[in-house]
Design an enzyme around this catalytic site. Structure first.
Site, PDB file in Angstrom:
ATOM      1  N   ASP A 105      45.355  38.926  38.536  1.00  0.00           N
ATOM      2  CA  ASP A 105      44.686  39.855  39.449  1.00  0.00           C
ATOM      3  C   ASP A 105      45.681  40.621  40.320  1.00  0.00           C
ATOM      4  O   ASP A 105      46.791  40.149  40.587  1.00  0.00           O
ATOM      5  CB  ASP A 105      43.755  39.074  40.399  1.00  0.00           C
ATOM      6  CG  ASP A 105      42.529  38.535  39.682  1.00  0.00           C
ATOM      7  OD1 ASP A 105      42.479  38.591  38.435  1.00  0.00           O
ATOM      8  OD2 ASP A 105      41.630  38.033  40.382  1.00  0.00           O
ATOM      9  N   ASP A 106      45.240  41.768  40.802  1.00  0.00           N
ATOM     10  CA  ASP A 106      45.869  42.555  41.877  1.00  0.00           C
ATOM     11  C   ASP A 106      47.027  43.454  41.420  1.00  0.00           C
ATOM     12  O   ASP A 106      47.692  44.056  42.260  1.00  0.00           O
ATOM     13  CB  ASP A 106      46.361  41.672  43.045  1.00  0.00           C
ATOM     14  CG  ASP A 106      45.250  40.827  43.662  1.00  0.00           C
ATOM     15  OD1 ASP A 106      44.076  41.083  43.333  1.00  0.00           O
ATOM     16  OD2 ASP A 106      45.562  39.925  44.456  1.00  0.00           O
ATOM     17  N   HIS A 155      39.066  45.521  39.306  1.00  0.00           N
ATOM     18  CA  HIS A 155      39.126  44.606  40.465  1.00  0.00           C
ATOM     19  C   HIS A 155      38.921  45.397  41.763  1.00  0.00           C
ATOM     20  O   HIS A 155      39.396  44.982  42.810  1.00  0.00           O
ATOM     21  CB  HIS A 155      40.498  43.905  40.433  1.00  0.00           C
ATOM     22  CG  HIS A 155      40.602  42.697  41.306  1.00  0.00           C
ATOM     23  ND1 HIS A 155      39.620  41.750  41.434  1.00  0.00           N
ATOM     24  CD2 HIS A 155      41.618  42.262  42.111  1.00  0.00           C
ATOM     25  CE1 HIS A 155      40.018  40.796  42.266  1.00  0.00           C
ATOM     26  NE2 HIS A 155      41.231  41.082  42.698  1.00  0.00           N
ATOM     27  N   HIS A 159      40.290  46.295  47.254  1.00  0.00           N
ATOM     28  CA  HIS A 159      40.242  44.843  47.439  1.00  0.00           C
ATOM     29  C   HIS A 159      39.589  44.457  48.770  1.00  0.00           C
ATOM     30  O   HIS A 159      40.047  43.552  49.477  1.00  0.00           O
ATOM     31  CB  HIS A 159      41.666  44.263  47.360  1.00  0.00           C
ATOM     32  CG  HIS A 159      41.709  42.852  46.845  1.00  0.00           C
ATOM     33  ND1 HIS A 159      41.518  41.760  47.642  1.00  0.00           N
ATOM     34  CD2 HIS A 159      41.936  42.363  45.608  1.00  0.00           C
ATOM     35  CE1 HIS A 159      41.639  40.655  46.921  1.00  0.00           C
ATOM     36  NE2 HIS A 159      41.878  40.995  45.671  1.00  0.00           N
ATOM     37  N   HIS A 248      47.928  35.603  39.658  1.00  0.00           N
ATOM     38  CA  HIS A 248      48.109  36.907  40.307  1.00  0.00           C
ATOM     39  C   HIS A 248      49.426  37.563  39.909  1.00  0.00           C
ATOM     40  O   HIS A 248      50.457  36.900  39.878  1.00  0.00           O
ATOM     41  CB  HIS A 248      48.056  36.747  41.828  1.00  0.00           C
ATOM     42  CG  HIS A 248      46.707  36.304  42.330  1.00  0.00           C
ATOM     43  ND1 HIS A 248      46.325  34.981  42.332  1.00  0.00           N
ATOM     44  CD2 HIS A 248      45.649  37.021  42.800  1.00  0.00           C
ATOM     45  CE1 HIS A 248      45.083  34.900  42.795  1.00  0.00           C
ATOM     46  NE2 HIS A 248      44.647  36.116  43.087  1.00  0.00           N
TER      47      HIS A 248
HETATM   48 ZN   LIG Z   1      42.341  39.945  43.977  1.00  0.00          ZN
END
Ligand SMILES: [Zn+2]
Length: 298
Positions: A105-106, A155, A159, A248
């Site tokens: 993620d991210d 995503h 955020h 991540h």
């Molecule tokens: Zn995230």
């Protein structure tokens, strides 16, 4: 008698010549009339395209290679099987093989490139849930993610953890989707809510738009940057077939995660695991269910 006959014949010949002359005169008058009426019809510059004659097929000299028709370019789509649309999944139930899905993620960030390198080295694939803001900054990295056979997911853009209106959720998710497409040429129906929050408006909007909301079954808490060995141990001790692992590749220094991934993949491969993307994992569950249903006596 003879002169009478000659007279009669001459009259007959005259009648015939007269008739011919009359017929040709009438036909001339008709032609003139027709051409006059044509001249009155307004003429169009070009016929509408559907009235154009199809072009004559081009005859190629014998022996010349036939040009193969270019297939229409279809966008790549990362979508779950229909049964998972608008659903929330935490893992897949797969009993007939050992498969696992790593998710990151991210990103995309510079660390994404390091993870791609490790995945390629071990011929493994994963799923990357990207932020729109990072996609805009690093479109080339996102492109490489997809080119290497990995899946990409949405995503959101910023955020946000807080509650959002449907309008904000739409802006955040739709714009990220646009940047996924711009950078990779792919469309994605995979969504992961920031922080895994299911009740702040994002997941509801994603479900409305047919996304599968992808959660996870293994969280080694790499976000808080524990040592690589701790991350690796956590994943290895919880690994099961069908698991989805949360990791991540953005949101801070991810060197521990990179190091942990380079230990996790070969260890799990030794145990017989294969690494697949989330859509592949869900497809495996769907096919397995289908096979079981087919085997049941009717
Ligand atoms: Zn995230």
């Amino acid at each position: 008698m003879t002169s009478k006959f000659i007279k009669k014949s001459a009259i007959q010949i005259l009648i015939i010549i007269g008739s011919i002359a009359l017929i040709s005169l009438f036909s001339e008058i008709r032609q003139t009339a027709n051409s006059n009426s044509l001249a009155q019809i307004p003429r169009f510059g070009n016929p509408p395209p559907n009235l154009l004659k199809p072009p004559k097929p081009q005859i190629l000299p014998s022996g010349a290679p036939t040009p193969s028709p270019k297939p229409p370019e279809q966008p790549l789509v990362f979508a779950p099987p229909a049964q998972f649309r608008s659903q929330i999944v935490y893992k897949a139930s797969i009993s007939d093989s050992k498969v696992i899905a790593l998710t990151f993620d991210d990103g995309p960030t510079a660390e994404t490139l390091q993870i791609l390198k490790i995945l390629q080295k071990h011929k493994a694939v994963a799923t990357f849930f990207c932020l729109g803001a990072n996609l805009r900054e690093n479109p080339e990295i996102a492109k490489r993610v997809v080119q290497a056979g990995n899946a990409i997911g949405n995503h959101t853009w910023h955020h946000f953890y807080h509650n959002v209106t449907e309008k904000t959720a739409a802006d955040e998710i739709d714009n990220t989707g646009v940047h996924i497409y711009r950078s990779t040429g792919a469309k994605s129906l995979l969504f992961r809510p920031p922080g895994g929050r299911l009740n702040n408006g994002f997941a509801d909007y994603a479900k409305k738009k047919n996304y599968v909301v992808v959660m996870w079954s293994i969280d080694p808490k790499d976000f808080s940057q524990p040592p690589a060995a701790v991350i690796a141990r956590s994943v290895l001790s919880q690994a099961t077939s069908g698991a989805i692992v949360l990791l991540h590749d953005g949101g801070g220094d991810r060197q521990q995660t990179v190091e942990a991934v380079s230990a996790i993949i070969p260890k799990l491969k030794q145990q017989g695991y294969r690494f697949v993307t989330v859509p592949q994992l869900l497809q495996m569950q769907a096919s397995q269910k289908q096979q079981t249903a087919d085997q049941k006596p009717k």
